[in-house]
Design an enzyme around this catalytic site. Structure first.
Site, PDB file in Angstrom:
ATOM      1  N   ASP A 128      16.700 121.947  20.022  1.00  0.00           N
ATOM      2  CA  ASP A 128      16.718 120.722  20.739  1.00  0.00           C
ATOM      3  C   ASP A 128      17.077 121.088  22.220  1.00  0.00           C
ATOM      4  O   ASP A 128      17.849 120.679  22.792  1.00  0.00           O
ATOM      5  CB  ASP A 128      17.867 120.149  20.173  1.00  0.00           C
ATOM      6  CG  ASP A 128      17.947 119.702  18.735  1.00  0.00           C
ATOM      7  OD1 ASP A 128      16.820 119.177  18.351  1.00  0.00           O
ATOM      8  OD2 ASP A 128      18.886 119.879  17.975  1.00  0.00           O
ATOM      9  N   GLU A 184      13.306 109.625  18.259  1.00  0.00           N
ATOM     10  CA  GLU A 184      14.639 110.194  18.742  1.00  0.00           C
ATOM     11  C   GLU A 184      14.443 111.165  20.020  1.00  0.00           C
ATOM     12  O   GLU A 184      13.426 111.223  20.383  1.00  0.00           O
ATOM     13  CB  GLU A 184      15.217 111.171  17.592  1.00  0.00           C
ATOM     14  CG  GLU A 184      14.376 112.187  17.163  1.00  0.00           C
ATOM     15  CD  GLU A 184      14.970 112.987  15.695  1.00  0.00           C
ATOM     16  OE1 GLU A 184      15.868 112.142  15.035  1.00  0.00           O
ATOM     17  OE2 GLU A 184      14.409 113.920  15.527  1.00  0.00           O
TER      18      GLU A 184
END
Ligand code: NAG
Ligand code: NAG
Ligand code: NAG
Ligand code: NAG
Ligand code: NAG
Ligand code: NAG
Ligand code: NAG
Length: 613
Positions: A43, A218
């Protein structure tokens, strides 16, 4: 593997590193090697800070402590650890109580605005129901000095039932947060005005985009260019996975309506045979020359998606973004991207942090020293359980045992006294890790050893444990092995340690032999480098979840009342090979820092456990 081969590979490695750097300086065009942050660095969020002439990337850390590592680079090619946003247990005491292997710090976004660095992220209690607001603790850290990790603030908290928050400042300097709503409840990208200093939410959350139909929209991020707001998100069947991809939409207004890019997805490795898979969760930034880049997460699994023990790593690719047009990504992403114009370099990255993909060669623990910044624990540590150079054991690291073993109470929760474990990320496809263990257990069940650790319920450990001899009450040290996973693992075993080994310290070794197998070995340190393979563990054992392999040492009483410490030295993590696909081939064995494009050798036959006595 003969010991000589390690020496040879170390020399090869040094040679390839040397020739790699020499080559780069004489040419404008350079090759980029992915992952740029090997090992568990999922991420990513990356920025360019012109004032510092430096690029910074943050990545998520789940239950690993210290958390949220920050890496810095001058050339986008070599990256160095410069600190951790989450570096004091007091910043987030609840991390100590996280339940579940996939709980903890999820995706961060790093931004630099008005002289301040902001890091916005979520502490997730992944075992709590999606509808439970206490599942999601959204937090904002800040600092004015990214080079000194102690200056990162305690977080302010803001309410939002979801994750992946990212800040945006409008033209009036008002701050907004865009984030992903809990996807079993009301999936989509939501935005509101949020005061970053206080955490006060100053407007209703508004859903601004549903994405293009992926189950878990997301990782939203907003960019403004040529009069448009661009919203980039990650989608997939269920978040990260083989179908992971980036999609975009744009609007003339911050709160929409957003029109999807007809060319979606803009970035994905789905439906390719490439070694890098699950590419997504990207962030865009511009380099000093104005060129655009995208950092993303990727998994080195190949399309089989079976063995990916290092989990989600950070990769980089180039992007062309013409005036008024949608950005075009160099997609899919390869392990080698040739002929790139990398930015001009000014200065070097300060500090004693490890280079991304660095190794630890024969680390001892001299008096007055500290553990290296890249050493990590599982949740905030009980500091007194890790003592450098205690009296009588100078140059050793003392581990005081936790009552809990690596499984902990139930494979998920923390418990009283925590888990005594210290390790580092595996950062190379093939790597050798070993240390010498001086451990004289006195009470039944006392154990210390070496571990391949992903989580409490996904790991493998080889320990020295005091247990009764067969058919007797006499306690003798045994080798004990145990693995835990969602897939079948080698059965646990115990076997007495040969008595003529017991006068010596024991060398414990863990090798990533190839991309499918880990091998645990042991031997008396005096007969170095001779060790006997004891058990092979499939890489699939820890190819799971959101993080990646840690290699380290642990000490436990297995619930008993003992307190006999273990001592370690000659901590040695050695890089052997980085596997990555070259731009013109499918899968090649590339020495660290250079891609020599020779085909992979056949996969090794797993060795059978051998009897020692
Ligand atoms: C998202 O999808 C729902 C259901 O189709 C629709 O009602 C809503 O308007 C959509 N929201 C946005 C922002 O497009
Ligand atoms: C990426 O860089 C390569 C090499 O310079 C170039 O050929 C390619 O067009 C670039 N791709 C994008 C999408 O910018
Ligand atoms: C590890 O700890 C758990 C929980 O306390 C316990 O059930 C288990 O028996 C322990 N494992 C060993 C090998 O002692
Ligand atoms: C322990 O006792 C069992 C049963 O009497 C016997 O079969 C076994 O060989 C013994 N093991 C050892 C190591 O003496
Ligand atoms: C181990 O130590 C004992 C007692 O100190 C000694 O009698 C024995 O010879 C030693 N064995 C080896 C292999 O060094
Ligand atoms: C540990 O100590 C407690 C309290 O003194 C005692 O109740 C318990 O039986 C002990 N456990 C073991 C394994 O000796
Ligand atoms: C791929 O590129 C490498 C390095 O540039 C070169 O050595 C190799 O021959 C190429 N292979 C093919 C099949 O073109």
């Amino acid at each position: 593997m003969a010991p000589a081969s390690s020496v040879v590979s170390r020399i090869l490695l040094a040679l390839s590193l040397f020739s790699g750097s020499g080559w780069g300086q004489d040419h404008d065009l350079d090759n980029l090697f992915n992952p740029i942050l090997p090992g568990a660095h999922p991420d990513p969020s990356c920025i360019h800070v012109p004032k510092e002439k430096t690029y910074f990337c943050a990545s998520s850390s789940f239950n690993i402590f210290p958390g949220i590592p920050i890496h810095a680079s001058k050339d986008l090619k070599s990256w160095k650890l410069v600190g951790h946003v989450l570096n004091r247990p007091s910043q987030l005491p609840e991390l100590a109580e996280s339940v579940g292997s996939t709980s903890g710090i999820w995706a961060p976004t790093l931004r630099y605005h008005g002289g301040t660095y902001y890091l916005v992220t979520t502490m997730v209690h992944d075992k709590r129901p999606e509808l439970d607001p206490s599942r999601w603790d959204n937090i904002i850290f800040e600092t004015d000095n990214i080079w000194d990790e102690s200056t990162w603030s305690d977080p302010v908290h803001f309410p939002f039932q979801g994750y992946d928050p990212s800040p945006w400042w409008d033209d009036n300097e008002e701050s907004h947060i865009v984030a992903a709503h809990a996807w079993r409840v009301d999936p989509g990208i939501h935005m509101a005005k949020v005061d970053l200093k206080t955490g006060k939410v100053k407007s209703d959350w508004k859903k601004i985009w549903n994405g293009t139909g992926g189950l878990a929209p997301e990782g939203p991020r907003i960019y403004k260019k040529d009069g448009y707001y661009y919203l980039m998100i990650a989608e997939g069947k269920c978040g990260t996975g083989k179908e992971h991809k980036e999609t975009m939409a744009r609007s003339r207004n911050l709160y929409g309506p957003y029109d999807p890019n007809p060319a979606n997805p803009v970035l994905t490795n789905a439906n390719t045979g490439l070694y890098l898979q699950a590419v997504g969760h990207a962030d865009l930034f511009q380099d000093v020359d104005g060129y655009w880049w995208a950092a993303a997460l990727a998994v080195r699994s190949g399309p089989e998606y079976i063995n990916w023990p290092m989990g989600r790593e950070t990769v980089l690719t180039n992007v062309t973004w013409d005036r008024g047009a949608w950005p075009v990504f160099n997609s899919p992403i390869h392990g080698e991207i040739p002929g790139l114009e990398l930015p001009e370099v000014e200065g070097t990255i300060p500090g004693d942090g490890q280079a991304a993909g660095g190794e630890d060669v024969l680390l001892d623990f001299p008096p007055g020293s500290k553990l290296p910044p890249h050493f990590v624990y599982w949740r905030p540590p009980v500091k007194s359980n890790y003592v450098i150079s205690p009296k009588g054991h100078e140059n050793w690291l003392q581990l005081k045992p936790s009552k809990l073993n690596l499984t902990g109470i139930d494979g998920n929760s923390n418990g009283p006294g925590g888990i005594t474990f210290v390790g580092r990320r595996q950062a190379h496809s093939w790597a050798h890790f070993q240390f010498d263990l001086d451990f004289r257990p006195k009470n039944e069940g006392e154990e210390a050893g070496i571990a391949l650790f992903l989580s409490q319920n996904h790991h493998a450990r080889l320990g020295v444990t005091l247990l009764p001899q067969a058919n007797s009450t006499t306690l003798v040290p045994h080798f004990t092995f145990r693995a835990e996973s969602h897939v079948p693992v080698p059965p646990p075993f115990t076997q007495p340690i040969p008595t003529d080994w017991l006068n010596d310290t024991i060398t414990l070794e863990l090798r990533a032999v190839d991309q499918t197998v880990y091998r645990f070995s042991a031997g008396p340190s005096g007969r170095r480098p001779w060790v006997i393979p004891l058990v092979d563990v499939p890489a699939e054992t820890i190819s799971w979840g959101f993080t990646g392999a840690l290699m380290g040492a642990y000490a436990t009483t297995n619930g008993g009342n003992g307190s006999t410490p273990a001592y370690l030295k000659r901590w040695d993590y050695m890089a052997v090979t980085q596997l990555r696909d070259c731009w013109n081939e499918t899968l090649y064995n590339c020495r660290n820092g250079g891609c020599s494009c020779f085909p992979l050798p056949g996969e090794g036959e797993p060795a059978q456990p051998v009897r020692l006595v």
